[in-house]
Design a protein around this motif. Sequence first.
Motif, PDB file in Angstrom:
ATOM      1  N   UNK A 115      31.445  43.993  40.270  1.00 59.97           N
ATOM      2  CA  UNK A 115      31.193  43.727  41.683  1.00 59.97           C
ATOM      3  C   UNK A 115      29.695  43.744  41.967  1.00 59.97           C
ATOM      4  N   UNK A 116      28.990  44.690  41.383  1.00 59.50           N
ATOM      5  CA  UNK A 116      27.543  44.770  41.581  1.00 59.50           C
ATOM      6  C   UNK A 116      26.830  43.564  40.996  1.00 59.50           C
ATOM      7  N   UNK A 117      27.266  43.132  39.808  1.00 59.24           N
ATOM      8  CA  UNK A 117      26.677  41.927  39.201  1.00 59.24           C
ATOM      9  C   UNK A 117      26.916  40.706  40.079  1.00 59.24           C
ATOM     10  N   UNK A 118      28.132  40.606  40.629  1.00 61.35           N
ATOM     11  CA  UNK A 118      28.461  39.465  41.476  1.00 61.35           C
ATOM     12  C   UNK A 118      27.619  39.483  42.743  1.00 61.35           C
ATOM     13  N   UNK A 119      27.407  40.669  43.298  1.00 58.79           N
ATOM     14  CA  UNK A 119      26.542  40.764  44.479  1.00 58.79           C
ATOM     15  C   UNK A 119      25.111  40.352  44.139  1.00 58.79           C
ATOM     16  N   UNK A 120      24.602  40.775  43.000  1.00 58.40           N
ATOM     17  CA  UNK A 120      23.230  40.425  42.614  1.00 58.40           C
ATOM     18  C   UNK A 120      23.078  38.925  42.402  1.00 58.40           C
ATOM     19  N   UNK A 121      24.132  38.277  41.944  1.00 58.54           N
ATOM     20  CA  UNK A 121      24.071  36.827  41.719  1.00 58.54           C
ATOM     21  C   UNK A 121      24.155  36.038  43.019  1.00 58.54           C
ATOM     22  N   UNK A 122      24.884  36.566  43.993  1.00 54.70           N
ATOM     23  CA  UNK A 122      25.140  35.804  45.222  1.00 54.70           C
ATOM     24  C   UNK A 122      24.421  36.353  46.445  1.00 54.70           C
ATOM     25  N   UNK A 123      24.154  37.664  46.467  1.00 57.42           N
ATOM     26  CA  UNK A 123      23.594  38.361  47.637  1.00 57.42           C
ATOM     27  C   UNK A 123      24.441  38.129  48.883  1.00 57.42           C
ATOM     28  N   UNK A 124      25.751  38.021  48.646  1.00 65.07           N
ATOM     29  CA  UNK A 124      26.717  37.944  49.736  1.00 65.07           C
ATOM     30  C   UNK A 124      27.678  39.134  49.617  1.00 65.07           C
ATOM     31  N   UNK A 125      28.469  39.344  50.651  1.00 67.59           N
ATOM     32  CA  UNK A 125      29.395  40.476  50.667  1.00 67.59           C
ATOM     33  C   UNK A 125      30.508  40.285  49.636  1.00 67.59           C
ATOM     34  N   UNK A 126      30.730  41.304  48.828  1.00 67.09           N
ATOM     35  CA  UNK A 126      31.732  41.259  47.765  1.00 67.09           C
ATOM     36  C   UNK A 126      32.808  42.310  48.052  1.00 67.09           C
ATOM     37  N   UNK A 127      34.069  41.912  47.901  1.00 66.79           N
ATOM     38  CA  UNK A 127      35.193  42.824  48.138  1.00 66.79           C
ATOM     39  C   UNK A 127      36.055  42.945  46.888  1.00 66.79           C
ATOM     40  N   UNK A 128      36.709  44.100  46.779  1.00 74.92           N
ATOM     41  CA  UNK A 128      37.792  44.304  45.821  1.00 74.92           C
ATOM     42  C   UNK A 128      38.977  44.811  46.618  1.00 74.92           C
ATOM     43  N   UNK A 129      40.129  44.154  46.471  1.00 73.86           N
ATOM     44  CA  UNK A 129      41.301  44.542  47.251  1.00 73.86           C
ATOM     45  C   UNK A 129      42.564  44.545  46.422  1.00 73.86           C
ATOM     46  N   UNK A 130      43.515  45.348  46.837  1.00 71.21           N
ATOM     47  CA  UNK A 130      44.834  45.404  46.206  1.00 71.21           C
ATOM     48  C   UNK A 130      45.884  45.148  47.274  1.00 71.21           C
ATOM     49  N   UNK A 131      47.090  44.808  46.831  1.00 70.08           N
ATOM     50  CA  UNK A 131      48.173  44.543  47.778  1.00 70.08           C
ATOM     51  C   UNK A 131      48.998  45.789  47.991  1.00 70.08           C
ATOM     52  N   UNK A 132      49.331  46.044  49.243  1.00 71.42           N
ATOM     53  CA  UNK A 132      50.296  47.081  49.590  1.00 71.42           C
ATOM     54  C   UNK A 132      51.216  46.484  50.644  1.00 71.42           C
ATOM     55  N   UNK A 133      52.457  46.237  50.258  1.00 73.30           N
ATOM     56  CA  UNK A 133      53.379  45.572  51.175  1.00 73.30           C
ATOM     57  C   UNK A 133      52.897  44.163  51.465  1.00 73.30           C
ATOM     58  N   UNK A 134      52.779  43.842  52.739  1.00 71.98           N
ATOM     59  CA  UNK A 134      52.319  42.519  53.143  1.00 71.98           C
ATOM     60  C   UNK A 134      50.879  42.560  53.654  1.00 71.98           C
ATOM     61  N   UNK A 135      50.099  43.514  53.130  1.00 69.90           N
ATOM     62  CA  UNK A 135      48.713  43.660  53.549  1.00 69.90           C
ATOM     63  C   UNK A 135      47.782  43.807  52.350  1.00 69.90           C
ATOM     64  N   UNK A 136      46.523  43.485  52.574  1.00 69.87           N
ATOM     65  CA  UNK A 136      45.461  43.781  51.621  1.00 69.87           C
ATOM     66  C   UNK A 136      44.891  45.145  51.983  1.00 69.87           C
TER      67      UNK A 136
END
Length: 280
Positions: A115-136
């Motif tokens: 995630x940190x590498x991806x942020x350094x490459x893009x300088x945009x907001x990066x998220x990591x999410x998992x599914x729980x039921x019908x929500x992130x």
Amino acid sequence: MESTVLPRLPRTPAIRLAERYDEEVEENAGLDSVLGKAVAILRAFRVDDQSVSLAELVRRTGLHKATVHRLAGDLVTNRLLDRVVGGYRLSGGLFELGMRASVERNLLEVAMPFLQDLYERTHETVHLGVREGQEVVYIAKIGGHRQARAPSRAGGRMPLHCTAIGKALLAHSDSTLRKEVLSAHLARRTPHTIVAPGVLRRQLTKIAETGVAFEHEESAPGINCVAAPVFGAGEELLAAISITGPTSRFRPEAHVAPLRAAAAALTTTLTRADRQRAGR
């Protein structure tokens, strides 16, 4: 802010009798255990709450005042709530418990460098999410000084159907879940939210084929997003990564390559770790 200790209400025989009556009413309403009532109190707190008064907790939970007062006191004793001037606030003990959630913690520890590498490459907001039921459920969010004003936050939730990360998860989930989401009410969060089941179904089919999901102002005005799924051993769907930016300058299609690379590298690392654990 220092905690202020408030005195407990005296529990007279009349109060105890009233509590028993009201607890019977609460049981009939589905709050049929002390644990259920305590969880209802904790879940009554909202993202922006600095503190919540006893009266407001009573209103939000529908529990009797004496019940809320007693259970809130127990939660304070167990460091799940703090008693402050004006009411109660969530305590650091909840954060400690949350960080012991092994699945999310292990996933976050492995994913963070990617995630940190991806942020350094893009300088945009990066998220990591998992599914729980019908929500992130977002378990990580990295953004700099110019990050987009997205409604997401670490520990927060969003519907699957209106976020890129949610659609990436939904497209790679089992058909039963997809049918449940498509047959339910699709809440409209913005004028651009996809609420027609047929349109969303076609999007999910394309996402499953390409491995990339897009969002154009569907969860909140002014933001675009692109997401890709992350898998473990046996192609088990574990999570999804997304990049988010403001519509004024962010073109999600231009960030597909680094996103796919990050998701693929994280998948490889997680798969290797799963196999190593299985081989012990």
